[in-house]
Design a protein around this motif. Structure first.
Motif, PDB file in Angstrom:
ATOM      1  N   HIS A 109       0.788  -1.274  -0.053  1.00 45.45           N
ATOM      2  CA  HIS A 109      -0.068  -0.031   0.058  1.00 45.45           C
ATOM      3  C   HIS A 109       0.914   1.397  -0.026  1.00 45.45           C
ATOM      4  O   HIS A 109       1.989   1.334   0.403  1.00 45.45           O
ATOM      5  N   SER A 110       0.208   2.300  -0.522  1.00 45.84           N
ATOM      6  CA  SER A 110       0.769   3.883  -0.490  1.00 45.84           C
ATOM      7  C   SER A 110       0.335   4.588   0.540  1.00 45.84           C
ATOM      8  O   SER A 110      -1.159   4.214   1.109  1.00 45.84           O
ATOM      9  N   LEU A 111       0.644   5.316   1.246  1.00 43.15           N
ATOM     10  CA  LEU A 111       0.226   6.282   2.231  1.00 43.15           C
ATOM     11  C   LEU A 111       0.015   7.612   1.704  1.00 43.15           C
ATOM     12  O   LEU A 111       1.100   8.362   1.298  1.00 43.15           O
ATOM     13  N   TYR A 112      -1.176   8.285   1.643  1.00 47.25           N
ATOM     14  CA  TYR A 112      -1.180   9.670   1.478  1.00 47.25           C
ATOM     15  C   TYR A 112      -2.182  10.344   2.429  1.00 47.25           C
ATOM     16  O   TYR A 112      -2.787   9.799   3.187  1.00 47.25           O
ATOM     17  N   ILE A 131       6.789   6.414  13.236  1.00 51.18           N
ATOM     18  CA  ILE A 131       6.625   5.255  12.658  1.00 51.18           C
ATOM     19  C   ILE A 131       7.766   5.260  11.513  1.00 51.18           C
ATOM     20  O   ILE A 131       8.449   4.170  11.068  1.00 51.18           O
ATOM     21  N   PHE A 132       7.693   6.294  10.744  1.00 47.16           N
ATOM     22  CA  PHE A 132       8.750   6.668   9.644  1.00 47.16           C
ATOM     23  C   PHE A 132       9.970   7.620  10.100  1.00 47.16           C
ATOM     24  O   PHE A 132       9.780   8.905  10.152  1.00 47.16           O
ATOM     25  N   ILE A 153       2.473  10.714   1.193  1.00 49.28           N
ATOM     26  CA  ILE A 153       3.696  10.499   2.369  1.00 49.28           C
ATOM     27  C   ILE A 153       4.665   9.334   2.253  1.00 49.28           C
ATOM     28  O   ILE A 153       5.862   9.730   2.449  1.00 49.28           O
ATOM     29  N   LYS A 154       4.186   8.353   1.683  1.00 50.92           N
ATOM     30  CA  LYS A 154       5.067   7.398   1.419  1.00 50.92           C
ATOM     31  C   LYS A 154       4.482   6.500   0.289  1.00 50.92           C
ATOM     32  O   LYS A 154       3.240   6.014   0.289  1.00 50.92           O
ATOM     33  N   LYS A 155       5.329   6.253  -0.707  1.00 53.27           N
ATOM     34  CA  LYS A 155       4.820   5.452  -1.772  1.00 53.27           C
ATOM     35  C   LYS A 155       4.451   3.968  -1.502  1.00 53.27           C
ATOM     36  O   LYS A 155       3.588   3.184  -2.152  1.00 53.27           O
ATOM     37  N   ARG A 156       5.343   3.380  -0.843  1.00 53.12           N
ATOM     38  CA  ARG A 156       5.351   1.915  -0.387  1.00 53.12           C
ATOM     39  C   ARG A 156       5.443   1.715   1.190  1.00 53.12           C
ATOM     40  O   ARG A 156       6.344   2.399   1.874  1.00 53.12           O
TER      41      ARG A 156
END
Length: 595
Positions: A109-112, A131-132, A153-156
């Motif tokens: 999943h990606s996160l946006y 978390i990141f 925010i994160k592509k993967r």
């Protein structure tokens, strides 16, 4: 509009009869005409303004409607595909010759974020940073509290990271499905596979495209839905590849080499069973190319077995001997005077460490690696025939090996192929090629004289190309190569039971801006095994090797590349299904002993 005369005759006569001035009639009519023209112009202008106002009203209505639709629709990344275009998300697997997975797809999943939907931007930013660890909290807070409606925010992200973000409970943090490329074996065969990345992206899908290696070369095939679940099958053997990379890495470290490469090729089909280039990288996290000002070979992305184009030295001498035999000029027992001095124009041709071998057979010229002996054979052959022979071996063009980097491995030829070039090229100087070129050339000697094109795809049956030398010439050349191992410069290359034959090559390494280094070499050992029934060619190359032996610094291939190749053959031959040939003991040496 009826046009009235300015001085109507009836009114003029009537005015004169009454004693009035007829000119007043004309002034009155001119005034009326001007008023009529003004009214007409005003009406026309008002009509145009009305049409223009209607146009602007419609335009603003369309824009307003579109903005309303976008405000209520699912957010999309700015680089998403155009309206109506679909994003291809399926990509075929890549497998080895046994069907074992080399590259496959992995659902993640990606996160946006949609800041307008966020409840507590400060708390969300603080939780995401925990978390990141690579995220910047201040930057997140600025984006969450600003005017942005959408941001990646994160592509993967991993399933664990997804769960941790979900536990934050902020409705403005959303997930999009992703299909990413997974290489389950990590760095194994990295330069062959290359790697993949994202092309077109949206919040609900992302296109996976090849960026290097076979992933890019066969990108169209891997993305074609018509292929269904059929994977791309390579000629690589995963088990052999793992053994080759492990041994080659150990050899590179022991020999203090900057880099190393190995090519293992089937001499009848052209299949590359293993191809390794060190240092390597993990295609799951492919590094960025180096910036300008660096030597390309300093990067782990540099593919040494196809992009490493160097003068490979004495490994080329066997081609000269084989061609001379093929032309009927000599045989392996013909005596050639290798005594000095030998000059081509104003350039002297010398031997390694100033040796003078005197009269040698053609076979011994190869065994002792005589430059002058090989040069005198080349003079008999002639430059034109030498060029035709090497061209037939594929030494003038990039190899057809099916990875995108192979196209960049174009051999470097002399601008003028005179007698000096003919002589120096005969012993591997003046012509720069890659280890993959060399493997294809030695395969022709091993299979009886036919060129085979190196391939990364699995083949069935022999794939012989044009004949480049006679079977007799190839047979005599193989006997010479076997003798190099049993009593020549490659004595460390003997592997009991597998009858190894080969030739060493040590060439001074060129400087980036011309000239050669004094104490940096490219050491190569090109080998064939088993010589009684040739099946495989192995080419091992070490970049800047150096080892201390018997109190001296050793850089030549006999001390560096040969032992590494011998260890490789001993390790992979059983994996290839080759049974060692057990030598029968001499009956006269057998004695009976009492218990």
């Amino acid at each position: 509009m009826t046009r009235t005369p300015l001085r109507p005759l009836a009114r003029v006569l009537e005015a004169r009869a009454k004693g009035q001035n007829p000119a007043a009639i004309e002034r009155e009519n001119i005034h009326k005409r001007h008023e009529e023209m003004r009214d007409s112009t005003r009406a026309r202008a008002e009509g145009r303004l009305l049409v223009l106002a209607a146009f602007f009203f419609c335009a603003f209505a369309v824009v307003g409607t579109r903005m309303g639709v976008m405000a209520t629709a699912e957010p999309r990344e700015p680089i998403a595909s155009a309206s109506g275009a679909s994003i291809a998300t399926q990509r075929g697997d890549i497998v080895d010759r046994q069907g074992r997975i080399l590259a496959t797809n992995f659902e993640t999943h990606s996160l946006y974020a949609q800041p307008p939907l966020m409840v507590d931007p400060m708390a969300a930013a603080d939780g995401l940073v925990q978390i990141f660890s690579d995220l910047d909290k201040d930057r997140l807070v600025k984006d969450f509290t600003g005017k942005r409606k959408f941001l990646w925010i994160k592509k993967r992200i991993s399933p664990e990271q997804k769960q941790a973000v979900h536990d934050l409970g902020d409705p403005g943090l959303l997930f999009g499905p992703r299909e990413m490329r997974l290489y389950p074996n990590g760095q194994l065969a990295a330069h062959v596979l290359g790697g993949a990345g994202f092309g077109k992206e949206g919040v609900s899908a992302a296109e996976v495209i090849g960026v290097a290696g076979v992933e890019k070369k066969f990108d169209t095939y891997l993305r074609d839905p018509a292929n269904g679940a059929k994977p791309l099958q390579l000629s690589l053997d995963l088990t052999v590849q793992a053994a080759v990379e492990r041994v080659l890495f150990g050899g590179m470290k022991i020999m203090n080499a900057k880099g190393a490469s190995a090519v293992l090729m089937d001499v009848h089909t052209g299949e590359v069973i293993s191809a390794a280039s060190l240092p390597s990288f993990d295609p799951n996290d492919r590094p960025r190319p180096p910036t300008s000002g660096f030597d390309p070979s300093d990067s782990p992305l540099f593919n040494r077995y196809v992009q490493g184009v160097y003068e490979l030295g004495s490994v080329y001498k066997i081609f000269t001997a084989a061609q001379a035999v093929d032309l009927g000029l000599v045989n392996s027992n013909t005596i050639i005077d290798t005594s000095g001095p030998m000059r081509i124009g104003r350039f002297p041709i010398g031997e390694f460490q100033g040796k003078n071998y005197g009269k040698l057979s053609v076979a011994d010229i190869i065994v002792k690696s005589s430059n002058r002996g090989t040069g005198r054979l080349a003079i008999q052959i002639g430059g034109k025939r030498q060029q035709q022979f090497l061209d037939g071996l594929g030494m003038f063009d990039p190899t057809p090996f099916e990875i995108v980097e192979a196209a960049g491995g174009k051999p470097l030829l002399p601008k003028k192929w005179g007698e000096l070039s003919t002589v120096t090229i005969s012993y591997g100087h003046g012509l720069s090629t890659s280890p993959m070129h060399l493997a294809a050339g030695y395969a022709a000697i091993a299979n009886g004289g036919n060129y085979v094109s190196p391939t990364i795809l699995k083949k069935t049956g022999a794939q012989y190309g044009p004949r480049v030398m006679s079977n007799n010439a190839a047979k005599q050349a193989r006997a010479m190569l076997r003798k190099v191992v049993t009593s020549g410069t490659a004595s460390f290359g003997e592997v009991p039971g597998y009858e190894v034959g080969g030739k060493t090559g040590t060439a001074d390494k060129p400087k980036p801006r011309g000239g050669y280094y004094d104490k940096k070499v490219i050491a190569t050992f090109a080998s064939i095994f088993p010589m009684s029934d040739p099946k495989y060619v192995l080419v091992v190359t070490l970049d800047e090797p150096s080892i201390l032996a018997y109190g001296e610094k050793r850089r030549t291939a006999g001390w560096t590349a040969v032992p590494v190749a011998a260890e490789l053959i001993g390790r992979v031959a059983p994996l290839l299904g080759l049974r060692p040939k057990v030598e029968q003991p001499d009956p006269a040496a057998i004695r009976l002993t009492a218990n």
